[in-house]
Design a protein around this motif. Structure first.
Motif, mmCIF file in Angstrom:
data_model
loop_
_atom_site.group_PDB
_atom_site.id
_atom_site.type_symbol
_atom_site.label_atom_id
_atom_site.label_comp_id
_atom_site.label_asym_id
_atom_site.label_seq_id
_atom_site.Cartn_x
_atom_site.Cartn_y
_atom_site.Cartn_z
ATOM 1 N N THR A 188 0.782 -1.115 -0.068
ATOM 2 C CA THR A 188 0.025 -0.114 0.068
ATOM 3 C C THR A 188 0.876 1.178 -0.122
ATOM 4 N N LEU B 171 2.051 1.758 -3.523
ATOM 5 C CA LEU B 171 1.023 2.431 -4.200
ATOM 6 C C LEU B 171 0.788 3.806 -3.786
ATOM 7 N N ALA C 90 -8.116 6.097 -6.108
ATOM 8 C CA ALA C 90 -7.320 4.885 -6.794
ATOM 9 C C ALA C 90 -6.296 4.097 -5.777
ATOM 10 N N LEU D 86 -7.395 0.396 -4.958
ATOM 11 C CA LEU D 86 -6.361 -0.719 -5.144
ATOM 12 C C LEU D 86 -5.709 -1.248 -3.819
#
Length: 342
Positions: A111, A114, A322, A326
């Motif tokens: 994460t 990301l 986003a 995700l």
């Protein structure tokens, strides 16, 4: 007497947080599927969007709400340790424990990556990672304490983890049958993949008491990872501060803002875990501590939620959503894989 004016400055914001907890409790009572902590942060986000309320939130209520979001959050996390017992965690078995630890580490760094890839500003990638991988908004507050993140910086991660955790309550039960999960497997999946403790309870109880029991134990095992992850972040911040001081930049700031290797509230959290593991704590004491912990975290989450401004969120809205979506898929997929493996 010198501290009295400072205390009086906190009272309006603390009173507002207390009133919000009462409202959130009423919502939870009327709609039990909505966890109290989720209702608290959602209420804070909602109030923050009202034009007439912003002047109060940013003015006379600000000191008390900041105190709630930081200090009450830390106190609540310490008491959260009394929910944990090393004995209960040990019953999962070493393989399951190692899988959970690996899951937390993988989802945290996945994460975080990301967030960096989508260029979320400031400390947001780290805060989002803590929230999704460990224990929701509570982990965001804990991580924000050692990174020195402002309440406003924590607002977007809190909004994302609240949104995704709330969606999990509705979505995950619908997937149990298509995925062919038994009730115990579903409870394990929920405990490993849903962010906040209250959201775990709301999701797992749909599959019955056996699913709820395993979900809570797995979730609290993830919560135990809060201590080493926060301590690790604190160590990184200390090294960066020391490096800045050594190079002659921000020397005073480096000396004053360098956090402890193990923050006091993290040490208190670990002490509470050990106390509950090796001392027979009377049930009324545990029940009382649980009630106090819930109130403290609810007040803190209202304070964090009140810092959310959709106008500001829109600037990075697409990127933030986003990352949140995700990250939610990543955590759910890895948690499902962990269930299959363990």
């Amino acid at each position: 007497m010198t501290g009295f004016p400072a205390v009086t400055r906190l009272l309006p914001g603390l009173a507002a947080a207390a009133a919000a907890v009462v409202v959130a409790f009423a919502v939870h009572t009327l709609v039990p599927a909505v966890p109290l902590l989720t209702a608290s942060v959602a209420l804070g986000i909602l109030v923050a969007q009202l034009p007439f309320a912003r002047a109060w939130l940013d003015g006379p209520l600000a000191p008390g709400l900041h105190f709630a979001a930081k200090t009450l959050m830390r106190a609540g996390i310490v008491l959260l340790g009394l929910k944990l017992s090393l004995v209960d965690i040990g019953r999962l078995g070493w393989l399951a424990i190692l899988v959970i630890v690996a899951l937390v580490i993988a989802t945290f760094f996945g994460t975080w990556w990301l967030g960096r890839m989508f260029r979320l500003p400031g400390d947001e990638p780290l805060l989002v990672a803590a929230g999704f991988a460990i224990c929701g908004a509570s982990a965001i507050g804990a991580m924000g304490s050692v990174t020195g993140s402002r309440r406003e910086e924590q607002a977007t991660p809190v909004a994302l983890v609240t949104l995704c955790g709330t969606l999990a309550i509705a979505v995950l039960p619908l997937l149990q049958t298509p995925l062919g999960l038994t009730n115990l497997e579903f409870g394990h999946w929920v405990g490993a993949g849903v962010h906040d403790v209250g959201q775990v309870v709301a999701t797992a109880q749909i599959a019955g008491p056996a699913a709820l029991a395993i979900a809570v134990v797995v979730k609290l095992t993830r919560v135990l990872m809060l201590a080493p992850m926060v301590a690790g972040a604190s160590l990184v911040v200390r090294r960066r501060s020391a490096g800045a001081t050594a190079s002659g930049r921000n020397e005073n700031e480096g000396e004053t803002r360098r956090p402890a290797i193990v923050p006091l509230f993290v040490a208190g959290f670990l002490a509470a875990v050990l106390l509950n593991s090796f001392v027979v704590v009377p049930a009324p004491v545990l029940a009382g501590a649980d009630a106090v912990q819930t109130v403290l975290l609810a007040a803190a989450l209202f304070g964090l939620g009140s810092a959310v401004r959709f106008a500001t969120l829109v600037k990075t809205g697409a990127r933030s959503l986003a990352v949140g979506g995700l990250a939610w898929l990543l955590v759910a997929a890895l948690a499902l894989a962990a269930v299959r493996f363990a």
